[in-house]
Design a protein around this motif. Structure first.
Motif, short mmCIF file in Angstrom:
data_model
loop_
_atom_site.label_atom_id
_atom_site.label_comp_id
_atom_site.label_asym_id
_atom_site.label_seq_id
_atom_site.Cartn_x
_atom_site.Cartn_y
_atom_site.Cartn_z
N UNK A 57 45.35 0.67 49.78
CA UNK A 57 46.38 1.61 49.32
C UNK A 57 46.99 1.18 48.00
N UNK A 58 47.27 -0.11 47.86
CA UNK A 58 47.94 -0.62 46.68
C UNK A 58 49.08 -1.54 47.09
N UNK A 59 49.57 -2.32 46.15
CA UNK A 59 50.60 -3.31 46.47
C UNK A 59 52.02 -2.84 46.18
N UNK A 60 52.18 -1.60 45.67
CA UNK A 60 53.50 -1.14 45.26
C UNK A 60 54.51 -1.16 46.41
N UNK A 61 54.11 -0.67 47.58
CA UNK A 61 55.04 -0.63 48.72
C UNK A 61 55.40 -2.03 49.19
N UNK A 70 53.77 -5.34 58.50
CA UNK A 70 52.56 -4.57 58.28
C UNK A 70 52.59 -3.26 59.06
N UNK A 71 53.24 -3.25 60.23
CA UNK A 71 53.34 -2.01 61.01
C UNK A 71 54.14 -0.96 60.26
N UNK A 72 55.24 -1.39 59.61
CA UNK A 72 56.04 -0.45 58.83
C UNK A 72 55.19 0.20 57.74
N UNK A 73 54.36 -0.60 57.10
CA UNK A 73 53.54 -0.09 56.00
C UNK A 73 52.51 0.93 56.50
N UNK A 74 51.80 0.57 57.56
CA UNK A 74 50.70 1.42 58.02
C UNK A 74 51.18 2.63 58.79
N UNK A 75 52.29 2.51 59.51
CA UNK A 75 52.75 3.62 60.34
C UNK A 75 53.64 4.59 59.60
N UNK A 76 54.19 4.18 58.48
CA UNK A 76 55.20 4.97 57.79
C UNK A 76 54.58 5.98 56.84
N UNK A 262 52.95 18.46 34.56
CA UNK A 262 52.04 17.71 33.70
C UNK A 262 51.34 16.62 34.48
N UNK A 263 51.33 15.41 33.93
CA UNK A 263 50.64 14.28 34.55
C UNK A 263 51.66 13.21 34.91
N UNK A 264 51.60 12.74 36.16
CA UNK A 264 52.52 11.72 36.64
C UNK A 264 51.82 10.38 36.60
N UNK A 265 52.32 9.47 35.77
CA UNK A 265 51.66 8.18 35.58
C UNK A 265 52.68 7.05 35.72
N UNK A 266 52.17 5.84 35.99
CA UNK A 266 53.03 4.68 36.09
C UNK A 266 53.17 4.18 37.51
N UNK A 267 53.74 2.99 37.66
CA UNK A 267 53.91 2.38 38.97
C UNK A 267 54.95 3.13 39.79
N UNK A 268 54.86 3.00 41.10
CA UNK A 268 55.81 3.66 41.99
C UNK A 268 57.23 3.20 41.67
N UNK A 269 58.14 4.16 41.52
CA UNK A 269 59.51 3.84 41.17
C UNK A 269 59.76 3.84 39.68
N UNK A 270 58.68 3.83 38.88
CA UNK A 270 58.83 3.84 37.42
C UNK A 270 57.90 4.89 36.81
N UNK A 271 57.67 5.96 37.56
CA UNK A 271 56.73 6.98 37.11
C UNK A 271 57.36 7.89 36.06
N UNK A 272 56.52 8.39 35.18
CA UNK A 272 56.97 9.33 34.16
C UNK A 272 56.04 10.53 34.16
N UNK A 273 56.53 11.64 33.61
CA UNK A 273 55.73 12.86 33.52
C UNK A 273 55.38 13.10 32.06
N UNK A 274 54.10 13.32 31.81
CA UNK A 274 53.60 13.56 30.46
C UNK A 274 52.87 14.90 30.47
N UNK A 275 53.23 15.79 29.57
CA UNK A 275 52.67 17.14 29.60
C UNK A 275 51.25 17.21 29.05
#
Length: 330
Positions: A57-61, A70-76, A262-275
């Motif tokens: 999935x990724x390490x952001x969470x 790990x249960x919180x991550x997989x079940x949530x 537009x396009x949503x890019x960047x790490x989770x919590x620091x995402x930006x929208x670029x048209x």
């Protein structure tokens, strides 16, 4: 690719409501719980399951809340786990089995000189092996089992073979009990009979399926066979760009990655929208780790991480159209 195929592809993308994602998630959680018992250490199991989560999935969470188990991550929320290759394969086979569509070539078990049918057969067999290996009682895998059995039925019928009672029941979306009743001498259905190998003749199965309103005929061959690059021309390419590619084989493209803003890019919590697509691509190229959101088969906007870069023709990217583009917004 003709209009009928495109129309069915869009219909599937807009209407998919399969239960496979939840079942796959439950199987992973059951695996983690078994691992805790095996190693006799919840701490070790927690580390292992978090490492698996980071890989799939990724390490952001995990970075956002290191104390989460790990249960919180997989079940949530199953919607965050759509980038598991196994789950993508299941969803592609669902489209093949019940809608007659060609699975995405990125998720097929392709070998050199394969035909499209052989690649599909190998992929189905690999998923069947996963089901056979899952210990009884770990998770309810009824939806995945039905999808695999239906896929087995379709590929067998489309390649000239007979089918089992269970396979035909799955493809027709009826219970095995109902199928057995149809085969019973008193309430039977014409030519539907089991032969000496406990299989139903292909001709009889196809005739019966053709009378069922919900059954969709196969269109996967209409989408074309595996690409043949042996005689590819050496003509110069049009304008090319380098695009980030996620571990599941999907890339940052202007169709499946474009949201209403537009396009949503960047790490989770620091995402930006670029048209603008080219501007978004430039910003991704400057990121240490490129991340972007793109529409998945569930109609949700999943965050993916680029693991490599690929050269693509801009003209080719501009022609892409997501089969799910009309079913979600972000």
């Amino acid at each position: 690719m003709d209009a009928d195929y495109k129309a069915r592809q869009e219909e599937y993308g807009a209407g998919y409501e399969g239960g496979e994602p939840r079942e796959m998630n439950d199987l992973i959680v059951a695996t983690g719980e078994w691992l805790e018992k095996l190693v006799w250490s919840p701490t070790a199991a927690d580390a292992a399951m978090k490492a698996l989560y980071a890989e799939i999935v990724g390490s952001e969470d995990i970075d956002a809340d290191p104390s989460a188990s790990w249960r919180d991550l997989w079940r949530d929320g199953v919607e965050r786990h759509w980038d598991s290759v196994t789950l993508q394969v299941v969803i592609e086979l669902h489209a093949f089995a019940f809608w007659g569509l060609r699975p995405d070539l990125n998720f097929l078990e392709v070998q050199e000189s394969d035909s499209l049918a052989a690649s599909i057969e190998r992929t189905i067999a690999k998923l069947r092996a996963l089901l056979d290996a899952a210990p009884p009682g770990w998770a309810n895998l009824a939806e995945i089992e039905r999808t695999v059995a239906a896929a087995e039925a379709r590929i067998r019928l489309d390649t000239g073979h007979d089918v089992t009672l269970e396979q035909l029941a799955a493809l027709a979306e009826v219970s095995v009990k109902s199928m057995k009743n149809l085969l019973a001498p008193k309430g039977g259905s014409g030519d539907l009979k089991l032969d000496a190998k406990d299989e139903i003749a292909r001709s009889a199965a196809l005739h019966w399926l053709g009378q069922r309103p919900k059954f969709k005929s196969s269109l996967w061959n209409a989408a074309g066979d595996l690409p043949d690059t042996s005689s590819a021309s050496e003509e110069p390419l049009d304008e090319v760009v380098f695009v980030p590619v996620a571990k599941d084989g999907s890339c940052f493209d202007p169709a499946t990655c474009r949201t209403s803003r537009g396009y949503t890019i960047g790490a989770k919590g620091a995402e930006i929208h670029v048209s603008d697509y080219r501007e978004a691509l430039d910003q991704l190229a400057r990121m240490k780790t490129p991340r972007w959101r793109r529409l998945n088969a569930a109609g949700g906007w999943g965050l993916v991480t680029g693991t490599t870069w690929q050269r693509r023709e801009l003209r080719e990217l501009a022609l892409l159209k997501s089969p799910y583009a009309g079913s979600a917004s972000a």
